[in-house]
Design a protein around this motif. Structure first.
Motif, PDB file in Angstrom:
ATOM      1  N   GLU A 225     -13.172 -33.750 -66.538  1.00 55.79           N
ATOM      2  CA  GLU A 225     -12.087 -33.630 -67.509  1.00 55.79           C
ATOM      3  C   GLU A 225     -10.786 -33.298 -66.780  1.00 55.79           C
ATOM      4  O   GLU A 225     -10.797 -32.621 -65.742  1.00 55.79           O
ATOM      5  CB  GLU A 225     -12.386 -32.531 -68.522  1.00 55.79           C
TER       6      GLU A 225
ATOM      7  N   GLU B 285      -9.574 -35.029 -75.531  1.00 60.33           N
ATOM      8  CA  GLU B 285     -10.143 -36.366 -75.350  1.00 60.33           C
ATOM      9  C   GLU B 285     -11.641 -36.246 -75.519  1.00 60.33           C
ATOM     10  O   GLU B 285     -12.192 -35.134 -75.580  1.00 60.33           O
ATOM     11  CB  GLU B 285      -9.770 -36.928 -73.967  1.00 60.33           C
TER      12      GLU B 285
ATOM     13  N   THR C  64     -10.907 -38.298 -69.717  1.00 61.45           N
ATOM     14  CA  THR C  64     -12.263 -37.925 -69.299  1.00 61.45           C
ATOM     15  C   THR C  64     -12.795 -39.011 -68.392  1.00 61.45           C
ATOM     16  O   THR C  64     -12.428 -40.186 -68.522  1.00 61.45           O
ATOM     17  CB  THR C  64     -13.225 -37.737 -70.491  1.00 61.45           C
TER      18      THR C  64
ATOM     19  N   ALA D 140     -15.686 -37.610 -74.342  1.00 61.70           N
ATOM     20  CA  ALA D 140     -16.488 -38.119 -73.230  1.00 61.70           C
ATOM     21  C   ALA D 140     -17.754 -38.764 -73.772  1.00 61.70           C
ATOM     22  O   ALA D 140     -18.143 -38.553 -74.926  1.00 61.70           O
ATOM     23  CB  ALA D 140     -16.843 -36.984 -72.273  1.00 61.70           C
TER      24      ALA D 140
ATOM     25  N   ALA E 137     -14.324 -33.169 -75.357  1.00 61.30           N
ATOM     26  CA  ALA E 137     -14.251 -32.512 -74.054  1.00 61.30           C
ATOM     27  C   ALA E 137     -14.019 -31.015 -74.226  1.00 61.30           C
ATOM     28  O   ALA E 137     -13.469 -30.550 -75.225  1.00 61.30           O
ATOM     29  CB  ALA E 137     -13.124 -33.133 -73.220  1.00 61.30           C
TER      30      ALA E 137
END
Length: 503
Positions: free
Chosen positions: A276, A265, A217, A267, A260
């Motif tokens: 992303e 992942e 991210t 953020a 995300a």
């Protein structure tokens, strides 16, 4: 939680930042005299925006005329309905206000936050995901969605310069956040430059070796305090230490993360904009493949960087934003980079020097002329004859703790290290080159220094090799009584000038 702290650093009160995100930072700046300006005049993000801010407030190693001025919001960016802000971090005064700290001791203040690190927390929803743009949409195009600026007409392309990448080690599960330069290459592709030794790059190498894409991210427009924490480098933040823990200590509350939308992942929840995607294995592109200028963008030493011929690609899967987002950027060699690089360097040096020579070095300044990396000024306090010679030992400790440092200037504690005139005065009246210049040839320094090359000095047997130098502008202990500055009377000027705001 792998927190690197100094055994000689006393644990003081926990820091408490005055702002939690970019928008609160902007509102604070509006209350401070001369720290914020805005314009609704249309500006082209291609070179014109940076050209304006060069004169308004860039400072740093930017070619003159320039100055350290206010942060500037461009409300009307040609071709976009997104505002762009630049210069938020380009002033120690602003950073001190954001952190609630003394502007002359920001490095020490940040180092103290190491003692109060807080693990990030996961939230279910976040401002950074109020708007979602999927790359699978046929109309998706980064080039028309986000106004990534170019600094000069020679740039390789549009750049995101305040891009915080977050990734995860595929073997250990450890996380890292690092700022890298990103150049927009296509509708859903961005090249990423990761200097050797940076932790995100080391994690990517593991994915690349296995032929697997790395989930990533990219958070932009976060709290200015979080930006500063993320910019800390080893030895203060070793591999495996998540700088977001440190950011929590510096702000006084845990950093909020959100899952995300399209990748595995997380953020930063309060970011203005999040990109992303995945860093692809094996694939490489020339940084200037679309322009063939030969240049990347202006780097912190003040020169245009050379376009890298082979960089990994982030394949974008989505962009999420706040409603009416603000894109944050910087001018490459400006004072903003000095803050991001130099103040964390000061913190790392304070830690190393206090460990090696407790109480001897009173303060440290990573000077703007060196982009926050190349030039360090150490203010020392010689307490008796046994301290004579320790000033040079302090310089050697600084070089060891921060290898990218090229010049160390040593001054006594009656010299203001933040006043270049005062430092040059010390160099004029307390300095004789024959005894005061200590060169250390053949030492690895920084690859962006154009003089660190065999073409400039034949004894530099490889690019990036420098002659590091100590400039000892301190008074020998036995001569101290002959170098006492004229003793003016200390008076309260406000009794005569009630509105006085000077020293």
């Amino acid at each position: 939680m792998a927190v690197a702290t100094s055994k000689n650093q006393p644990k003081s009160d926990a820091p408490k930042a005055a702002v939690k995100d970019l928008r609160e930072g902007i509102e604070l700046l509006k209350t401070m005299d001369g720290q914020f300006v805005s314009t609704d005049v249309e500006v082209d993000p291609q070179a014109e925006l940076a050209g304006v801010y060069r004169k308004v407030g860039a400072g740093g190693t930017v070619m003159r005329p320039t100055q350290v001025g206010p942060a500037m919001l461009f409300e009307n960016v040609k071709g976009y309905d997104i505002s762009v802000i630049v210069g938020v971090l380009a002033s120690r005064k602003r950073l001190a206000a954001f952190m609630g700290a003394d502007e002359k001791h920001l490095g020490r203040h940040m180092l103290n936050a190491m003692h109060h690190a807080k693990d990030p927390v996961i939230v279910d929803s976040a401002p950074c995901q109020e708007q979602v743009h999927l790359a699978s949409d046929p109309d998706f195009d980064l080039r028309t969605l986000l106004p990534a600026p170019t600094n000069t007409p020679e740039d390789a392309g549009p750049y995101f310069c305040m891009a915080v990448l977050r990734g995860t080690d595929p073997e250990t599960g450890q996380h890292d956040v690092t700022i890298h330069r990103l150049c927009v290459q296509d509708r859903d592709e961005i090249s990423v430059f990761m200097q050797t030794g940076r932790h995100i790059g080391m994690m990517y190498e593991k994915y690349d070796a296995k032929g697997e894409p790395m989930p990533i991210t990219v958070s932009m427009g976060i709290s200015p305090v979080e930006y500063m924490a993320i910019s800390f480098e080893p030895p203060s933040t070793p591999y495996g230490f998540d700088e977001l823990e440190f950011a929590g200590g510096l702000t006084g509350s845990p950093v909020e993360l959100v899952k995300a939308k399209t990748v595995e992942e997380y953020a930063m929840a309060t970011a203005e904009i999040v990109i992303e995607g995945h860093i692809l294995p094996s694939r490489r592109v020339a940084e200037d493949q679309n322009t063939n200028t030969g240049y990347a963008m202006p780097e912190f030493p003040g020169y245009d960087g050379t376009a890298n011929p082979s960089l990994p690609i982030i394949k974008v899967t989505a962009v999420t934003t706040r409603t009416n987002p603000i894109l944050q950027t910087l001018v490459g060699p400006g004072e903003e980079h000095v803050s991001l690089a130099g103040i964390p360097t000061e913190g790392s040096l304070v830690q190393a020097l206090e460990d090696a020579l407790p109480g001897f070095v009173k303060n440290v300044y990573s000077h703007s002329a060196g982009g926050g990396k190349y030039v360090g000024i150490l203010q020392v306090h010689k307490r008796d004859h046994n301290d004579q010679g320790r000033e040079r030992q302090a310089a050697l400790v600084a070089f060891g703790a921060f290898p990218e440092m090229k010049h160390i200037i040593l001054v006594d504690d009656d010299v203001d290290i933040f006043d270049t005139d005062d430092v040059l005065w010390a160099m004029t009246t307390r300095f004789q080159a024959e005894r005061s210049v200590i060169p250390i040839p053949g030492v690895r320094c920084h690859p962006l220094d154009p003089s660190a090359d065999p073409d400039f000095l034949w004894t530099n047997f490889d690019h990036g090799i420098s002659t590091k130098v100590i400039f000892d502008c301190t008074v020998p202990w036995e001569l101290r009584d002959r170098f006492i500055r004229a003793p003016f009377q200390d008076v309260d000027v406000k009794r005569f000038l009630p509105d006085w705001t000077g020293a």
